[in-house]
Design an enzyme around this catalytic site. Structure first.
Site, PDB file in Angstrom:
ATOM      1  N   LYS A  90       0.844  -1.195   0.000  1.00 54.55           N
ATOM      2  CA  LYS A  90       0.000   0.000   0.000  1.00 54.55           C
ATOM      3  C   LYS A  90       0.880   1.245   0.000  1.00 54.55           C
ATOM      4  O   LYS A  90       1.824   1.339   0.777  1.00 54.55           O
ATOM      5  CB  LYS A  90      -0.907  -0.020   1.240  1.00 54.55           C
ATOM      6  N   HIS A 121      -8.515 -10.036   6.256  1.00 50.90           N
ATOM      7  CA  HIS A 121      -7.796  -8.950   6.929  1.00 50.90           C
ATOM      8  C   HIS A 121      -7.755  -9.158   8.438  1.00 50.90           C
ATOM      9  O   HIS A 121      -6.872  -8.628   9.123  1.00 50.90           O
ATOM     10  CB  HIS A 121      -8.446  -7.607   6.599  1.00 50.90           C
TER      11      HIS A 121
END
Length: 340
Positions: free
Chosen positions: A175, A281
């Site tokens: 990310k 997640h």
């Protein structure tokens, strides 16, 4: 000598496409946005145009943008994060594609982001879930929990990014486009080598069939035309079938679809009888929390997770405080008195 006006904006390259949505895709790809972001932005821009009766965005302004966003918030009741994504897509359309610097762009209200406490599994719950998962999805789940990687980071691993000798995995372009290094769990070493043998067999089959190589980032395919066919660049978790690349329209082998792990994890959670809202997640959240629980330095956890700011990592310390039960409830003090 010519003076340089430092207030001049860098000129954007002229768009080749003639259709608006194709222009959006072209600009997104020029600016190296991810395919996922491209799909989301095109989705919101298409909906915005259709909702306003197929009017061209140049004919609309702040009033129409705010009406669309108001519909999303009040009628569709989307989350603040979804609301912000739709707004970002429309701002990109007007500023980067239509190249319109209009005063109302800065006046549009942005929803306040919500900070939610992440769902975290106990060590026992993780053990029960992972024991019910086998095969490639079981390996992926162990990898995500054992390294703290995001799902797409794990899926897009390439052969060259695994270093068995140093016992590390290099996460490329996480990310924010950042690389980082995470540990290679000893417990999955054998299974990972077996997975690489399977991936190599598919690679050899593809070479014999004359298929194009795997996707390479940042025009490396132009600079090194044969690199995508090299073993080092192959996916660790290749898809069993080939598919058409939505950007290049080339039929090639991609990595596994994320839904495969998501569905397998959902089944295992149900079989384990765990009444929590668990996603892939959640394994990453649990990795961070269990490391902090074992007194790992928070800066180390921050680096392993790839967080830019330690304040993002700090949310797991709040989870630990709640789990530890360090603050006694006043009701507990009353209960013995009420018993008398």
């Amino acid at each position: 000598m010519h003076s340089i006006n430092r207030n001049d904006k860098p000129r954007k390259p002229v768009l080749i496409s003639t259709r608006l949505l194709d222009q959006v895709r072209e600009r997104l790809r020029y600016m190296h946005y991810s395919l996922r972001t491209e799909k989301n932005y095109v989705y919101w821009i298409r909906w915005y145009i259709r909702w306003h009766g197929l009017r061209h965005p140049k004919e609309m302004a702040g009033k129409e943008v705010e009406a669309f966003l108001s519909m999303l918030a009040n009628v569709r009741q989307v989350s603040p994060s979804t609301h912000r994504q739709a707004l970002s897509a429309l701002l990109f359309l007007y500023k980067e594609v239509l190249d319109l610097e209009l005063p109302w762009l800065q006046d549009i209200g942005r929803p306040v982001p919500t900070r939610r406490i992440p769902v975290v599994l106990t060590v026992d719950e993780v053990c029960r879930i992972l024991s019910l998962m086998e095969g490639v999805t079981g390996l992926l789940a162990r990898l995500v929990y054992g390294t703290g990687m995001r799902l797409r980071e794990a899926l897009s691993l390439r052969v060259k990014d695994i270093d068995f000798d140093r016992r590390v995995v290099i996460v490329r372009e996480g990310k924010g486009g950042k690389d980082r290094v995470v540990m290679l769990p000893e417990g999955i070493r054998v299974a990972l080598k077996e997975q690489l043998r399977y991936a190599r067999a598919l690679w050899e089959t593809d070479r014999q069939a004359g298929l194009p190589g795997v996707f390479l980032p940042h025009a490396l395919e132009v600079k090194y035309p044969r690199a995508g066919q090299a073993w080092a660049w192959q996916w660790v978790f290749p898809s069993p079938t080939v598919s058409r690349d939505p950007q290049s329209n080339i039929v090639r082998r991609h990595y596994l679809y994320p839904e495969q792990l998501q569905r397998a994890l959902k089944r295992a959670v149900a079989q384990a009888g765990i009444a929590k809202q668990v996603s892939v997640h959640t394994l990453r959240h649990s990795f961070a929390t269990h490391l902090l629980q074992a007194n790992t330095d928070i800066r180390t956890v921050q680096e392993l997770l790839g967080h830019s700011d330690v304040s993002t990592t700090m949310i797991y310390t709040h989870v630990l405080k709640m789990a530890a039960g360090t603050t006694a409830s006043p009701l507990d003090k009353l209960m013995p008195l009420m018993a008398h």
